[in-house]
Design an enzyme around this catalytic site. Structure first.
Site, short mmCIF file in Angstrom:
data_model
loop_
_atom_site.label_atom_id
_atom_site.label_comp_id
_atom_site.label_asym_id
_atom_site.label_seq_id
_atom_site.Cartn_x
_atom_site.Cartn_y
_atom_site.Cartn_z
N HIS A 3 -3.11 -5.15 1.75
CA HIS A 3 -2.47 -5.48 2.66
C HIS A 3 -2.40 -7.21 3.01
O HIS A 3 -3.24 -7.44 3.71
CB HIS A 3 -3.18 -4.84 4.01
CG HIS A 3 -2.94 -3.29 4.14
ND1 HIS A 3 -1.97 -2.91 4.49
CD2 HIS A 3 -3.88 -2.56 3.33
CE1 HIS A 3 -2.36 -1.33 4.36
NE2 HIS A 3 -3.18 -1.03 3.50
N GLU A 30 -0.77 -8.63 4.94
CA GLU A 30 -0.42 -8.98 6.63
C GLU A 30 -1.77 -8.66 7.25
O GLU A 30 -1.67 -9.11 8.44
CB GLU A 30 0.51 -7.81 7.01
CG GLU A 30 0.10 -6.34 7.19
CD GLU A 30 -0.01 -5.64 5.81
OE1 GLU A 30 -0.42 -4.20 5.89
OE2 GLU A 30 0.12 -6.06 4.87
N CYS A 43 0.88 -1.15 0.08
CA CYS A 43 0.14 -0.05 0.08
C CYS A 43 0.80 1.40 0.16
O CYS A 43 1.26 1.55 -1.02
CB CYS A 43 -0.96 -0.04 1.20
SG CYS A 43 -2.48 1.02 0.83
#
Length: 194
Positions: A169, A171, A79
């Protein structure tokens, strides 16, 4: 193996947890002295790219990090991290590191209300969950850039040599395959691209 995670602002702790799930060591990069530690790779998390870019310069991290990336340090930007690594940013904002030949559009899906979840193909991995939060996308990928994912005909993941970027994302999900790809293919250099 140990990965440095830029920890000035944004979602760095989630990347550290994802690395832990792969039993990969990490440390936070907050000040210039942290760059003296040995690292096999670097993660630049999501957050606010303009703020992160300013902090990188204010804390005198920018030049040293850029040099490390240009010299081949395996780097993964998500991002805002992708925005920081891009060669060109569409509309006004000047580029930050400018180390991967892509042009990105910031907040391309709108502000917070434009955030969404989806699933799509990641080349070499398969279908993965993708979390988009005020996400950019890649408008133009240069000739040495491999496109790894597209959503609605927009490029959302790419790789060139030692650099991996995603608009979304990875994560923020429980699926660690994108981080595993970074470790196995970029850090360990099993797939030369660009």
């Amino acid at each position: 193996m140990i990965i440095g995670v830029l920890a000035l602002q944004g979602g760095f702790i989630e990347h550290i947890r994802m690395l832990q799930s792969l039993q990969i060591g990490s440390f936070e990069i907050r000040k210039k002295e942290d760059l003296n530690k040995d690292m096999d790779g670097l993660i630049i998390p999501g957050g606010e790219s303009t703020t992160m870019g300013k902090l990188l310069k204010d804390l005198d991290l920018y030049n040293d990090l850029k040099k490390k990336i240009q010299e081949g340090l395996p780097t993964f930007g998500t991002c805002a991290g992708m925005i920081l690594l891009a060669k060109k940013i569409a509309d006004k904002e000047s580029a930050h590191f400018g180390v991967i030949d892509i042009e990105v559009r910031r907040n391309a899906y709108g502000r917070q209300l434009g955030s969404f979840l989806t699933e799509a193909e990641f080349k070499g991995i398969g279908i993965i969950p993708m979390t988009f939060i005020r996400a950019p996308y890649i408008e133009v990928a240069g000739p040495g850039v491999e496109i790894l994912s597209e959503v609605d005909n927009r490029i959302v993941a790419a790789r060139s040599k030692n650099i991996l970027v995603t608009s979304y994302h990875p994560e923020l999900t429980s699926d660690n395959r994108v981080h595993r790809y970074f470790i196995e293919e970029v850090v360990n250099g099993k797939a030369g691209v660009g």
